[in-house]
Design an enzyme around this catalytic site. Sequence first.
Site, PDB file in Angstrom:
ATOM      1  N   GLU A 546       0.810  -1.529  -0.102  1.00 27.30           N
ATOM      2  CA  GLU A 546      -0.074  -0.424  -0.218  1.00 27.30           C
ATOM      3  C   GLU A 546       0.715   1.415  -0.255  1.00 27.30           C
ATOM      4  OE1 GLU A 546      -4.461  -0.548   1.678  1.00 27.30           O
ATOM      5  OE2 GLU A 546      -2.882  -0.270   3.666  1.00 27.30           O
ATOM      6  N   THR A 669      -7.383   4.035  10.590  1.00 23.52           N
ATOM      7  CA  THR A 669      -7.894   5.242  10.581  1.00 23.52           C
ATOM      8  C   THR A 669      -6.509   6.608  10.966  1.00 23.52           C
ATOM      9  OG1 THR A 669      -8.339   5.640  13.422  1.00 23.52           O
ATOM     10  CG2 THR A 669     -10.268   5.364  11.697  1.00 23.52           C
ATOM     11  N   ASN A 670      -6.532   7.760  10.322  1.00 22.83           N
ATOM     12  CA  ASN A 670      -4.925   8.349  10.970  1.00 22.83           C
ATOM     13  C   ASN A 670      -4.991   8.647  12.288  1.00 22.83           C
ATOM     14  OD1 ASN A 670      -4.998   8.824   8.615  1.00 22.83           O
ATOM     15  ND2 ASN A 670      -5.217  11.155   8.471  1.00 22.83           N
TER      16      ASN A 670
END
Length: 686
Positions: A546, A669-670
């Site tokens: 990724e 998530t961040n």
Amino acid sequence: MAEVEDFRDAVAGVLDGLWPAAVDVATADAAKVAEAAVQQGWFQLGPEGAADYLVAAVRTLGRRACPLPLADAYVASRLLPDRAGAIGAGEIRPAVVLDTGPLIVDDAGTSSHVLVVDTHTGAVSLREIDVAEPLEGLARPAWRRLAPGAVVAERTVEPAAVAEAVAVLRLCVAARAVAAAGRAHELAVEHAKVRRQFGRVIGAFGAVQQRVAAGQIDLSASEALVDEAVGALLAGRDDAPLAAALAARHARTAAQRVLAGAQHTLGAVGFFEEHDAAWLFRRVHTDLTHLGGGLDDRRDDGVAARLLAGEALPHFHLGTRAEAFRDEVRALLARHRTGDGYDVEALCQEMDDQSLLALNWPPEHGGRAAAVEEQVVLHEEMKYAGGPVDRAMSATMLIGHSLLRQGTPEQKAQFLPLLHAGQLAFCLGYSEPEAGSDLASLRTRAVRDGDGWVIDGQKLWTTRGQTASHVWLAVRTDPDATPRHAGITIFLVPMDTPGITVQQHVALSGEVSCTVFYDGVRVPDSARVGEVHGGWKVVTDALTAERVVMGGVAATLRRHFDETLALLRARVADGGTVDALDRDRIAWVAARLQAARALVLRATRSMDGGGSGGGDARIAGPMAAVLSGDLAEELGRTCLDVLGPEAALAGRYDAAIRVAPMYVIGGGTNDIQRGIIARGLGLPRE
């Protein structure tokens, strides 16, 4: 380069005996530092154009809060080459002042001359200093107001020389401010590991971890932009002034945020002058006044002015081979362009013929040898073109490499040719009602039943589940395994298998995502990928790829930014204006976009052991992901704001801002990513 690192260490060694730390601002003798600089040849870098050595020295000085004017000497020796020898020998110690502003300099009291540069006409005047009056204020050492004396030298230089001079001064002030803020950040991280409150170290608190990680991202982003600008200067590129302006614009906000976060983590400890942080605070904010004053990128040679005048964001040169490959990919896209779109079937066919979806696969599977930079190029160019083969490329990156490493010979024979040709329509079966970013807590079960398995459970947010032929499915095969990520197994399952039910939902972005129910789904053991209970390794193999996909995210955002610039340029050409606030917002998102591209490149290079360009490879990917996600939302808002109501009616801007939240919450998530960064810096788990 090792030579530059050795030079940096040598500068630090000299300072150890003269200006050991920022707290020594109050007592150190700057004149002795200047004398040592002469002896060590630090003022002789200009004639050689050694911008990399200059910035290495300035960064080292910044960590000690020492504003020795090395950049001024560098610039003066290049603008007045006949005086370079006297400058290198310390006979002329210049402070540079741009245009006709007040002759106030930040020179640690060491300058003997002032060099006034008219950036509009190219007139350069070197004058003696008759009187220098120390000024009380924020700066330590104090600024000085100069009264100039006799003219020593005058000449008029070319615009390119002026542009280089401004670029070097901007870049060095930015580098010094970021280095000072970075030192405060380091002190805060170490403090968070040992300071105890409420029975545990403060680094275990989530709020502290989030703040520390945010600071590390801003710091790494600014360092990357400075490095890129140095490279542009060394290469003599035409876009070097813009690269330096972008680094300065990013530093103007990021250094302040990094420093503030560090002070908040240090608490009262860093508020008193016995601690380096108090003196680093003065240094950072003093440098920020330069970046907001005489070196402000809002000048007519700054970021927004250059972009609105037609310059593009500086290109990241990834090497001769990668750039030749970029030309090849662009030619491929041009051959299959049809109006506003592409002939996707023909494009996929040619990509199959050229093994472009099998970059770096083994030859026996039809692979094409490629460095990681070439993989980055392919994703950048395809995403910038609008993603005509998104699904095929996602399949290759997210499951192709895992099959190569973990798949059986039969699985490779069945699926790799489909991936090679871009014909495998797959979806990811990862997220669940109780397992989003925390994939290790998934509950969908697979139970042995003779020679096969029976799967029961539910998956959420399965994008393209309604059109997929197969699902890459993560399930729990050992409910009692510890740690939590153990006991997971991966299966590649046909979506038409009895017991699979797909329920469609429309996302905010307009994309269809699905809830998929698995009720007594029977699959043979041949559908298993990798070892039983060994699915976590298969998952992490896929997630590693990724990092290359993130390069495509940055390219998508760059396309939106370039489209916005085109509309703003047309507005200006038609007699319209872009006000100062919007110009600054454009400059900020441009700097953030360039920083995201730089961090993605560092992260992808770390995949094959190339390091992260000066950072920790373990946190390079999460930093790039967080910055890219935050930027997607910020860029979307900025585009709407600066373009006005008509942007909300234009499909691409409407779609861009609606999809932006997914860049923040998808794939972990961040908030979770920042936790990973914090632990990578050595902070404990909560």
